[in-house]
Design an enzyme around this catalytic site. Structure first.
Site, PDB file in Angstrom:
ATOM      1  N   ASP A  13       0.668  -1.100   0.157  1.00 26.84           N
ATOM      2  CA  ASP A  13       0.156  -0.235  -0.489  1.00 26.84           C
ATOM      3  C   ASP A  13       1.047   1.573   0.163  1.00 26.84           C
ATOM      4  O   ASP A  13       0.784   1.974   0.753  1.00 26.84           O
ATOM      5  CB  ASP A  13      -1.101   0.114   0.860  1.00 26.84           C
ATOM      6  CG  ASP A  13      -1.827  -1.503   1.263  1.00 26.84           C
ATOM      7  OD1 ASP A  13      -1.975  -1.377   0.183  1.00 26.84           O
ATOM      8  OD2 ASP A  13      -2.252  -2.315   2.374  1.00 26.84           O
ATOM      9  N   HIS A  42      -4.148  -2.754  -6.156  1.00 29.14           N
ATOM     10  CA  HIS A  42      -3.664  -1.668  -6.683  1.00 29.14           C
ATOM     11  C   HIS A  42      -4.706  -0.344  -7.709  1.00 29.14           C
ATOM     12  O   HIS A  42      -5.821  -0.119  -8.084  1.00 29.14           O
ATOM     13  CB  HIS A  42      -2.465  -1.744  -7.904  1.00 29.14           C
ATOM     14  CG  HIS A  42      -1.850  -2.838  -7.302  1.00 29.14           C
ATOM     15  ND1 HIS A  42      -0.237  -2.881  -8.602  1.00 29.14           N
ATOM     16  CD2 HIS A  42      -0.732  -3.129  -6.511  1.00 29.14           C
ATOM     17  CE1 HIS A  42       0.499  -3.777  -7.227  1.00 29.14           C
ATOM     18  NE2 HIS A  42       0.523  -3.652  -6.664  1.00 29.14           N
ATOM     19  N   THR A 123      -5.621 -11.844   3.722  1.00 29.40           N
ATOM     20  CA  THR A 123      -6.097 -11.251   3.639  1.00 29.40           C
ATOM     21  C   THR A 123      -7.968 -11.896   3.167  1.00 29.40           C
ATOM     22  O   THR A 123      -8.800 -11.275   3.011  1.00 29.40           O
ATOM     23  CB  THR A 123      -6.143 -10.471   1.729  1.00 29.40           C
ATOM     24  OG1 THR A 123      -5.867 -11.801   1.054  1.00 29.40           O
ATOM     25  CG2 THR A 123      -5.045  -9.224   1.753  1.00 29.40           C
ATOM     26  N   ARG A 137       1.827 -29.632  -6.702  1.00 31.37           N
ATOM     27  CA  ARG A 137       1.793 -29.545  -8.803  1.00 31.37           C
ATOM     28  C   ARG A 137       0.643 -30.598  -8.971  1.00 31.37           C
ATOM     29  O   ARG A 137       0.419 -31.231  -9.370  1.00 31.37           O
ATOM     30  CB  ARG A 137       3.453 -30.762  -8.860  1.00 31.37           C
ATOM     31  CG  ARG A 137       4.016 -30.277 -10.342  1.00 31.37           C
ATOM     32  CD  ARG A 137       5.171 -29.905  -8.714  1.00 31.37           C
ATOM     33  NE  ARG A 137       5.675 -30.688  -7.512  1.00 31.37           N
ATOM     34  CZ  ARG A 137       6.624 -31.323  -6.931  1.00 31.37           C
ATOM     35  NH1 ARG A 137       7.334 -31.260  -7.623  1.00 31.37           N
ATOM     36  NH2 ARG A 137       6.989 -31.106  -5.525  1.00 31.37           N
ATOM     37  N   THR A 251      -9.761  -4.762   1.026  1.00 34.25           N
ATOM     38  CA  THR A 251     -10.504  -5.404   1.910  1.00 34.25           C
ATOM     39  C   THR A 251     -11.433  -5.111   2.489  1.00 34.25           C
ATOM     40  O   THR A 251     -12.142  -5.227   3.226  1.00 34.25           O
ATOM     41  CB  THR A 251      -9.633  -6.125   2.662  1.00 34.25           C
ATOM     42  OG1 THR A 251      -7.958  -5.070   3.307  1.00 34.25           O
ATOM     43  CG2 THR A 251      -8.905  -7.436   2.061  1.00 34.25           C
ATOM     44  N   ASP A 283       1.762  14.822   0.124  1.00 29.63           N
ATOM     45  CA  ASP A 283       1.069  15.877   0.283  1.00 29.63           C
ATOM     46  C   ASP A 283       0.076  14.962   1.560  1.00 29.63           C
ATOM     47  O   ASP A 283      -0.793  16.420   2.251  1.00 29.63           O
ATOM     48  CB  ASP A 283      -0.249  16.352  -1.143  1.00 29.63           C
ATOM     49  CG  ASP A 283      -1.186  14.984  -1.029  1.00 29.63           C
ATOM     50  OD1 ASP A 283       0.031  14.034  -1.567  1.00 29.63           O
ATOM     51  OD2 ASP A 283      -2.032  14.726  -0.850  1.00 29.63           O
ATOM     52  N   GLY A 323      -1.016  13.836  -5.059  1.00 25.55           N
ATOM     53  CA  GLY A 323      -2.439  13.413  -5.031  1.00 25.55           C
ATOM     54  C   GLY A 323      -2.871  12.368  -5.824  1.00 25.55           C
ATOM     55  O   GLY A 323      -1.553  11.001  -6.583  1.00 25.55           O
TER      56      GLY A 323
HETATM   57  P1  IMP Z   1      -2.310 -13.065   2.334  1.00 25.85           P
HETATM   58  O1  IMP Z   1      -1.008 -12.442   1.415  1.00 25.85           O
HETATM   59  O2  IMP Z   1      -4.004 -12.971   2.315  1.00 25.85           O
HETATM   60  O3  IMP Z   1      -2.053 -14.175   2.629  1.00 25.85           O
HETATM   61  O4  IMP Z   1      -2.260 -12.179   3.586  1.00 25.85           O
HETATM   62  C1  IMP Z   1      -0.519 -12.143   4.996  1.00 25.85           C
HETATM   63  C2  IMP Z   1      -0.468 -10.854   4.991  1.00 25.85           C
HETATM   64  O5  IMP Z   1       0.448 -10.029   4.529  1.00 25.85           O
HETATM   65  C3  IMP Z   1      -0.930 -10.281   6.154  1.00 25.85           C
HETATM   66  O6  IMP Z   1      -0.597  -9.516   6.790  1.00 25.85           O
HETATM   67  C4  IMP Z   1      -2.387  -9.187   4.900  1.00 25.85           C
HETATM   68  O7  IMP Z   1      -2.350  -8.240   5.386  1.00 25.85           O
HETATM   69  C5  IMP Z   1      -0.647  -8.880   4.145  1.00 25.85           C
HETATM   70  N1  IMP Z   1      -1.711  -8.433   2.123  1.00 25.85           N
HETATM   71  C6  IMP Z   1      -1.366  -9.207   1.608  1.00 25.85           C
HETATM   72  N2  IMP Z   1      -1.700  -8.078   0.274  1.00 25.85           N
HETATM   73  C7  IMP Z   1      -1.319  -8.204   0.845  1.00 25.85           C
HETATM   74  C8  IMP Z   1      -1.556  -6.197   0.328  1.00 25.85           C
HETATM   75  O8  IMP Z   1      -1.874  -5.957  -0.611  1.00 25.85           O
HETATM   76  N3  IMP Z   1      -1.490  -4.691   0.856  1.00 25.85           N
HETATM   77  C9  IMP Z   1      -0.922  -5.291   2.348  1.00 25.85           C
HETATM   78  N4  IMP Z   1      -0.648  -5.415   2.928  1.00 25.85           N
HETATM   79  C10 IMP Z   1      -1.175  -6.862   2.594  1.00 25.85           C
HETATM   80 MG    MG Z   2      -2.952  -2.218  -2.374  1.00 27.85          MG
END
Ligand code: IMP
Ligand code: MG
Length: 334
Positions: A13, A42, A123, A137, A251, A283, A323
Site C-alpha cells: 500500500d 493497486h 486478506t 503440483r 479488503t 501531500d 495527490g
Molecule cells: P495474504 O497475502 O492474504 O496471505 O496475507 C498475509 C499478510 O500480507 C497479511 O498481513 C496481509 O494483510 C498482508 N497483505 C497481503 N496483501 C496485501 C496488500 O496488497 N497490501 C497490504 N498488505 C497485504
Molecule cells: Mg494495496
C-alpha cells in the site's frame, strides 16, 4: 528505462498503482506485467475515476500498453473478468501467461478456516493455500481453463522478445518487501511468496541482467494491515489527527500506521538493488504540496524531507506523488 521493476518498500500500500499508471501514460510503456496474486489491490485514479485493481495491470490507462499476467502469478478468474469489464481492456491487449496458476474459491475457504491465518490477518483470498497447491503440483493452470483461452499467451517469450527489440517493459510488483516470505524478516507475518525485486523479475521470466532499473516505492509514512510488528506504530486516534488513517482499498480493513523509517528505507533499497525511488503521498504529510508538479513548487520542509531521504538511503527520489490522480506527480528523471 527499457526494463524496470516496481517494488514496494514497506508492508504494501505504498502507492505502487499510482506510480505505475503515471509511467504507463508518460513513458508510453510497451509492456506492463503484473506479478503476484489477487490479494493486492493497486489503486489508480484518473479522470475522476477510481479503480482498485487486483488482477489487471495498473498500466491499463495507456491503450498502447500490452498488459500481461506473469507465468509465476496466480489468476482469480471471476475477479479478472470483473476488471476486464471495469477497465474495458480487450483480449487483443490483455494476455495471461498460459502457465500462470489459478486461485479458486476452495483456497479462500481454506485460508479463512485456518486459525494461524487469522492471527496473521491474511486478506482471506486464499493466496497461501493456492500457492501450496501449486507447489504440490496439483494446481490448475491458465491453459486448463477454457474461459481464459482468448487471453492465453507465452508472456515470457513476448517480454524477452520485446526487450530484444528495445521495447519498454515494466514489471509490476505486488505487496511490500517486508511481506516477503523469505527476505523481510517478518515470518510468519508475511504473504505466501517472495515480494522482492528479484522475485518480481523471476515471476515474469526476466533474467536479472535484463533489468535496467529497480524503482523502490516509499510512502511518506508507513502503514500495515493484519498482524505482526510495526516499529514506531502510533494509535488510531493519533493517525486520524495526523491525517494518516487509511482503510484498505481491497479488503476495507483499517490500516495501522507509523512514521517514515529511514533505516528501513535504506536497508530495503540496498537488498532490492534500487536504482531510483518514488515517494508517494507527500501531500499527506505536507498538505501545501497538494497537486504540485514541479520540485521548485514544494514548500521548504517538504524539499528538506526528500533531500534527507535521498541522503540517508543513497537513492535518488525521481518520482514524487502529490495527490491521488495519476498525473499529480513531480518527475525529476530528466
Ligand atoms: P495474504 O497475502 O492474504 O496471505 O496475507 C498475509 C499478510 O500480507 C497479511 O498481513 C496481509 O494483510 C498482508 N497483505 C497481503 N496483501 C496485501 C496488500 O496488497 N497490501 C497490504 N498488505 C497485504
Ligand atoms: Mg494495496
Amino acid at each position: 528505462m527499457p526494463c524496470s521493476v516496481i517494488v514496494g518498500a514497506f508492508w504494501g500500500d505504498e502507492g505502487k498503482g499510482k506510480i505505475i499508471s503515471y509511467l504507463a501514460l508518460k513513458d508510453n510503456l510497451d509492456f506492463c506485467v503484473r506479478t503476484g496474486s489477487v490479494n493486492a489491490a493497486h489503486t489508480v485514479w484518473h479522470d475522476n475515476k477510481k479503480y482498485a485493481l487486483h488482477m489487471v495491470p495498473a498500466g491499463f490507462l495507456n491503450p498502447k500498453t500490452r498488459l500481461l499476467i506473469a507465468a509465476g502469478a496466480n489468476v482469480h478468474i471471476d475477479q479478472f473478468f470483473k476488471e476486464v469489464e471495469l477497465t474495458q481492456v480487450d483480449a487483443k491487449r490483455m494476455g495471461i501467461d498460459q502457465n500462470a496458476s489459478i486461485i479458486e474459491q476452495k483456497h479462500s475457504d481454506q485460508d479463512k478456516a485456518s486459525a494461524v491465518n487469522k492471527g496473521i490477518g491474511t486478506t482471506g483470498w486464499g493466496v497461501g493455500p493456492a500457492l501450496e497447491e501449486r507447489v504440490r503440483r496439483t494446481a490448475k493452470l491458465a491453459k486448463d481453463m477454457p474461459e481464459l483461452k482468448p487471453y492465453l499467451c507465452d508472456g515470457i517469450a513476448e517480454v524477452n522478445d520485446g526487450l530484444d527489440e528495445g521495447k519498454s517493459v515494466l514489471l509490476e510488483g505486488t505487496q511490500g518487501f517486508m511481506l516477503s516470505l523469505f527476505l523481510g524478516g517478518g515470518y510468519p507475518y508475511v504473504t505466501g511468496r517472495d515480494t522482492g525485486a528479484s522475485a518480481i523479475a523471476s515471476e515474469a521470466g526476466v533474467g536479472p541482467t535484463r533489468v535496467d532499473d529497480v524503482i523502490i516505492v516509499y510512502k511518506s509514512f508507513i502503514t500495515r494491515v493484519g498482524g505482526g510488528p510495526l516499529p514506531g506504530e502510533i494509535t488510531k486516534e493519533e493517525a486520524l489527527k495526523r491525517g494518516w488513517f487509511e482503510v484498505a482499498a481491497g479488503t476495507g480493513r483499517e490500516r495501522r500506521s507509523a512514521p517514515f523509517d529511514f533505516d528501513l528505507a535504506k536497508k530495503n533499497a540496498k537488498i532490492n538493488g534500487a536504482t531510483q525511488a518514488a515517494m508517494t503521498k507527500l501531500d499527506v504529510i505536507y498538505p501545501a504540496c497538494k497537486g504540485a508538479r514541479k520540485f521548485d513548487d514544494l514548500p521548504q520542509d517538504a524539499k528538506e524531507f526528500i533531500k534527507e531521504v535521498e541522503k540517508r538511503t543513497g537513492v535518488p527520489i525521481t518520482l514524487i506523488g502529490t495527490g491521488p490522480e495519476a498525473l499529480d506527480l513531480i518527475d525529476r528523471r530528466a
